[in-house]
Design an enzyme around this catalytic site. Structure first.
Site, PDB file in Angstrom:
ATOM      1  N   SER A  79       0.811  -1.217   0.000  1.00 14.75           N
ATOM      2  CA  SER A  79       0.000   0.000   0.000  1.00 14.75           C
ATOM      3  C   SER A  79       0.844   1.267   0.000  1.00 14.75           C
ATOM      4  O   SER A  79       1.613   1.509  -0.921  1.00 14.75           O
ATOM      5  CB  SER A  79      -0.965  -0.045   1.190  1.00 14.75           C
ATOM      6  OG  SER A  79      -1.883   1.012   1.159  1.00 14.75           O
TER       7      SER A  79
ATOM      8  N   ASP B  49      -3.180   6.245  -3.161  1.00 16.51           N
ATOM      9  CA  ASP B  49      -2.047   5.663  -2.453  1.00 16.51           C
ATOM     10  C   ASP B  49      -1.391   4.618  -3.354  1.00 16.51           C
ATOM     11  O   ASP B  49      -1.771   4.444  -4.513  1.00 16.51           O
ATOM     12  CB  ASP B  49      -2.469   5.091  -1.097  1.00 16.51           C
ATOM     13  CG  ASP B  49      -3.361   3.867  -1.228  1.00 16.51           C
ATOM     14  OD1 ASP B  49      -3.923   3.650  -2.314  1.00 16.51           O
ATOM     15  OD2 ASP B  49      -3.501   3.120  -0.238  1.00 16.51           O
TER      16      ASP B  49
ATOM     17  N   ASP C  87      -1.393   1.423  -3.749  1.00 16.44           N
ATOM     18  CA  ASP C  87      -2.120   0.334  -4.394  1.00 16.44           C
ATOM     19  C   ASP C  87      -3.516   0.756  -4.860  1.00 16.44           C
ATOM     20  O   ASP C  87      -4.336  -0.081  -5.216  1.00 16.44           O
ATOM     21  CB  ASP C  87      -2.203  -0.881  -3.484  1.00 16.44           C
ATOM     22  CG  ASP C  87      -2.976  -0.627  -2.203  1.00 16.44           C
ATOM     23  OD1 ASP C  87      -3.155   0.548  -1.836  1.00 16.44           O
ATOM     24  OD2 ASP C  87      -3.402  -1.599  -1.547  1.00 16.44           O
TER      25      ASP C  87
ATOM     26  N   ASP D 276      -6.252   2.035  -3.455  1.00 17.73           N
ATOM     27  CA  ASP D 276      -7.520   1.805  -2.762  1.00 17.73           C
ATOM     28  C   ASP D 276      -7.867   2.947  -1.813  1.00 17.73           C
ATOM     29  O   ASP D 276      -8.866   2.894  -1.111  1.00 17.73           O
ATOM     30  CB  ASP D 276      -7.514   0.471  -2.009  1.00 17.73           C
ATOM     31  CG  ASP D 276      -6.518   0.425  -0.857  1.00 17.73           C
ATOM     32  OD1 ASP D 276      -5.698   1.355  -0.736  1.00 17.73           O
ATOM     33  OD2 ASP D 276      -6.557  -0.557  -0.088  1.00 17.73           O
TER      34      ASP D 276
ATOM     35  N   GLU E 208     -12.891   5.679   6.353  1.00 23.22           N
ATOM     36  CA  GLU E 208     -11.896   6.113   7.308  1.00 23.22           C
ATOM     37  C   GLU E 208     -11.459   7.516   6.895  1.00 23.22           C
ATOM     38  O   GLU E 208     -11.540   7.867   5.713  1.00 23.22           O
ATOM     39  CB  GLU E 208     -10.698   5.164   7.314  1.00 23.22           C
ATOM     40  CG  GLU E 208     -11.017   3.783   7.845  1.00 23.22           C
ATOM     41  CD  GLU E 208      -9.781   2.924   7.982  1.00 23.22           C
ATOM     42  OE1 GLU E 208      -9.465   2.536   9.108  1.00 23.22           O
ATOM     43  OE2 GLU E 208      -9.131   2.642   6.954  1.00 23.22           O
TER      44      GLU E 208
ATOM     45  N   ASN F 291      -8.702   8.660   6.386  1.00 19.86           N
ATOM     46  CA  ASN F 291      -7.559   8.686   5.472  1.00 19.86           C
ATOM     47  C   ASN F 291      -7.924   8.440   4.013  1.00 19.86           C
ATOM     48  O   ASN F 291      -7.054   8.455   3.150  1.00 19.86           O
ATOM     49  CB  ASN F 291      -6.496   7.674   5.927  1.00 19.86           C
ATOM     50  CG  ASN F 291      -7.008   6.235   5.920  1.00 19.86           C
ATOM     51  OD1 ASN F 291      -8.030   5.917   5.325  1.00 19.86           O
ATOM     52  ND2 ASN F 291      -6.275   5.354   6.601  1.00 19.86           N
TER      53      ASN F 291
ATOM     54  N   SER G 287      -0.990   1.215  17.825  1.00 21.70           N
ATOM     55  CA  SER G 287      -0.923   0.942  16.391  1.00 21.70           C
ATOM     56  C   SER G 287      -1.152  -0.544  16.148  1.00 21.70           C
ATOM     57  O   SER G 287      -0.757  -1.395  16.947  1.00 21.70           O
ATOM     58  CB  SER G 287       0.446   1.347  15.845  1.00 21.70           C
ATOM     59  OG  SER G 287       0.657   0.816  14.555  1.00 21.70           O
ATOM     60  N   GLY G 288      -1.781  -0.853  15.031  1.00 21.19           N
ATOM     61  CA  GLY G 288      -2.008  -2.255  14.704  1.00 21.19           C
ATOM     62  C   GLY G 288      -0.769  -2.947  14.164  1.00 21.19           C
ATOM     63  O   GLY G 288      -0.678  -4.179  14.188  1.00 21.19           O
TER      64      GLY G 288
ATOM     65  N   ARG H 129      -0.874   5.823  19.127  1.00 23.40           N
ATOM     66  CA  ARG H 129      -1.348   6.956  18.340  1.00 23.40           C
ATOM     67  C   ARG H 129      -2.230   7.850  19.215  1.00 23.40           C
ATOM     68  O   ARG H 129      -3.168   7.378  19.857  1.00 23.40           O
ATOM     69  CB  ARG H 129      -2.107   6.472  17.114  1.00 23.40           C
ATOM     70  CG  ARG H 129      -1.326   5.435  16.285  1.00 23.40           C
ATOM     71  CD  ARG H 129      -1.763   5.451  14.847  1.00 23.40           C
ATOM     72  NE  ARG H 129      -1.195   4.355  14.076  1.00 23.40           N
ATOM     73  CZ  ARG H 129       0.020   4.333  13.555  1.00 23.40           C
ATOM     74  NH1 ARG H 129       0.829   5.352  13.761  1.00 23.40           N
ATOM     75  NH2 ARG H 129       0.444   3.303  12.859  1.00 23.40           N
TER      76      ARG H 129
END
Length: 526
Positions: free
Chosen positions: A35, A257, A259, A261, A350, A352, A484-485, A491
């Protein structure tokens, strides 16, 4: 993750994709992409037969298999076959795709090697954007036929041009009835393609939509510089214009971005981007579908799904001005997608720029069977017919598998055109609360636990107590703290109308976490 470390993991994911295919007796997709990450990183996405993200239980299997040492691969596979009751005699089919990273082909070979251990049939699509690949997996399983890659863009362009033509016809009819003239210039958008796979998508789509939209691709060097000072994540995180774009206050820009999406729009304001992110798109889409529902007296349930990071101004507008329900889901598209499917029209974004609009079969049946009766009001009748036909076309245009930057770009253009709205008017639809993001590097992110879909931190207790105290003092402040994941970071996200207070709260929380939980540094971004 550094691509040089991924060959063993990709081999294991090839095995997993083959097992998933045998379990479902349908084709499974595996896409090699990272991504918005830098060029030297890479990663993997496994796509279920319906074109949606991998089932939750199988994500846990993927983690277990990826972490298995070489000597435990076979026992782990045998355990998985047993627990899922997989018939190994079932033919497996694995669709493979990748983005433009140089490591993609090598890692694809590792995937193929793993899948071939299960005698899987491999369909290698090579370079392909993430949302496009999701659709291909779904199409392959629905039709069981060779993929028509051209149809993806041709169908999208046809729906877009039909919507734009309908809207122009309605405007012309209204102008004719009022003895007036209309002139609608062809919109122009400069699209930052992040030097990634989206460059191929925009270059393919541009000539197909040219009668109604001028797309100008930028940052299309797919041989190098992927996401380097460009792309949607760079624009949102750094609040800067991407490389190769010269700010023009009269122009509209968009960034994909790596990729393709994720999408954000922006204009130039005092040499900085004024960003229309996922929250802005949620407001725009919710406004249109709320208008459509009122005009046509639709019975279908419309709802919006956001995350803890969504700006409270957008949530307030959707709930209190549009009177639509807003649900919250955990960060991550898979969580929003699942929640949005609970509605007949599920709008999810989201902040973003990840998102789409999902339509239920009941909604498709309602608008497909709806017949309007002439009530003598020419203006209303014309507008209602126009909206109904536009809804039917949106049901064809919107990607139903996953967020699709290219599809969203066209849909936003249609909606701005429908309202005769310039991007400045889009900004003024709702009040965006001032906000700040900070990343705090910690030693153990697992210590940080949140509840209520990540909107309330519950552990560690001292950080939770600090947040509670700040909320009591500053009632209008929105404070989100979560681990963060993917990285050892916490965050910190804060909204507050008073910007001085905003800066103070953000700094206080970030420094408190840093001082008590071994943080090495504090850095802006998301």
């Amino acid at each position: 993750m550094d691509a040089s470390l991924l060959d063993p993991i990709m081999f294991r994911m090839g095995i997993l994709a083959g097992l998933r295919s045998k379990k479902t007796a349908k084709a499974t997709g595996i896409l090699i992409t990272a991504s918005h990450n830098p060029e030297n990183d890479n990663g993997v996405k496994i796509i279920d037969p319906e074109g949606e993200m991998l089932e939750q239980a199988w994500e846990e299997y993927a983690t277990r298999l990826a972490n298995s040492p070489n000597c435990n691969i076979l026992p782990t596979v045998e355990w998985l076959v047993n627990i899922e009751k997989i018939n190994l005699n079932t033919q497996a089919t694995v669709l493979l795709g990748r983005d433009t990273r140089k490591s993609g082909k090598r890692l694809g070979d590792a995937v193929i090697a793993g899948a071939l251990l299960l005698d899987a049939k491999i369909e290698n699509l090579n370079l392909v954007a993430t949302p496009q690949f999701h659709c291909y997996v779904r199409q392959y399983n629905e039709k069981g036929a060779p993929l028509d890659t051209n149809a993806y863009f041709e169908n999208m362009a046809a729906s877009f041009l039909s919507i734009m033509h309908l809207q122009k016809t309605c405007r012309d009819n209204r102008a004719s009835n009022a003895n007036a003239r209309t002139y609608t210039p062809v919109p122009k958008i400069t699209v930052d393609c992040a030097n990634g796979i989206g460059a191929f998508s925009i270059k393919t789509l541009a000539p197909l939509v040219r009668p109604a939209l001028l797309l100008v691709p930028a940052n299309c060097n797919t041989d190098t510089c992927l996401n380097n000072h460009c792309g949607a994540d760079y624009v949102v995180t750094e609040r800067k214009f991407p490389a190769a774009l010269t700010p023009d206050p009269c122009a509209l820009y968009a960034s994909l971005d790596g990729d393709a999406d994720r999408l954000v729009f922006y204009t130039a304001h005092q040499h900085r981007p004024q960003i229309h992110d996922g929250d802005a798109m949620a407001v725009l889409f919710a406004t249109f579908f709320a208008d459509a529902a009122r005009t046509l007296s639709l019975k279908s349930r419309i709802g919006v799904v956001q995350t803890a990071y969504s700006n409270k101004g957008s949530t307030h507008y959707i709930r209190n001005r549009l009177h639509l329900p807003v649900d919250f889901a955990k960060t991550g598209v898979k969580h929003l997608h699942a929640q949005a499917k609970m509605y007949d029209v599920g709008i999810y974004f989201e902040y973003n720029g990840h998102g789409t609009v999902l339509f239920s079969d009941d909604f498709r049946a309602e608008i497909g069977g709806l017949r309007l009766h002439d009530d003598g009001d020419a203006y209303y009748d014309d507008r209602a017919r126009c909206i109904l036909n536009i809804l039917r076309l949106y049901a064809q245009l919107m990607n139903q598998c996953v967020g699709d930057a290219v599809c969203l770009l066209l849909a936003v253009v249609c909606m701005l055109d429908f309202y005769g709205m310039h991007s400045n008017a889009w900004s003024s639809m709702w009040h965006r609360a001032p906000c700040r993001h900070e990343n705090v590097h910690v030693n153990q992110k697992a210590l940080f636990r949140a509840s209520d879909n990540e909107r309330d931190l519950v552990l560690p207790l001292d950080v939770a107590a600090l947040i509670c105290r700040l909320r009591n003092v500053h009632a209008d402040a929105k404070i989100v703290v979560r681990a963060s994941g993917t990285e050892n970071k916490v965050r910190v996200y804060v909204e507050c109308d008073d910007e001085a207070v905003l800066e103070r709260i953000t700094a206080e929380i970030a420094l408190f976490i840093q001082s008590r939980y071994g943080a090495a540094q504090v850095g802006g971004g998301v």
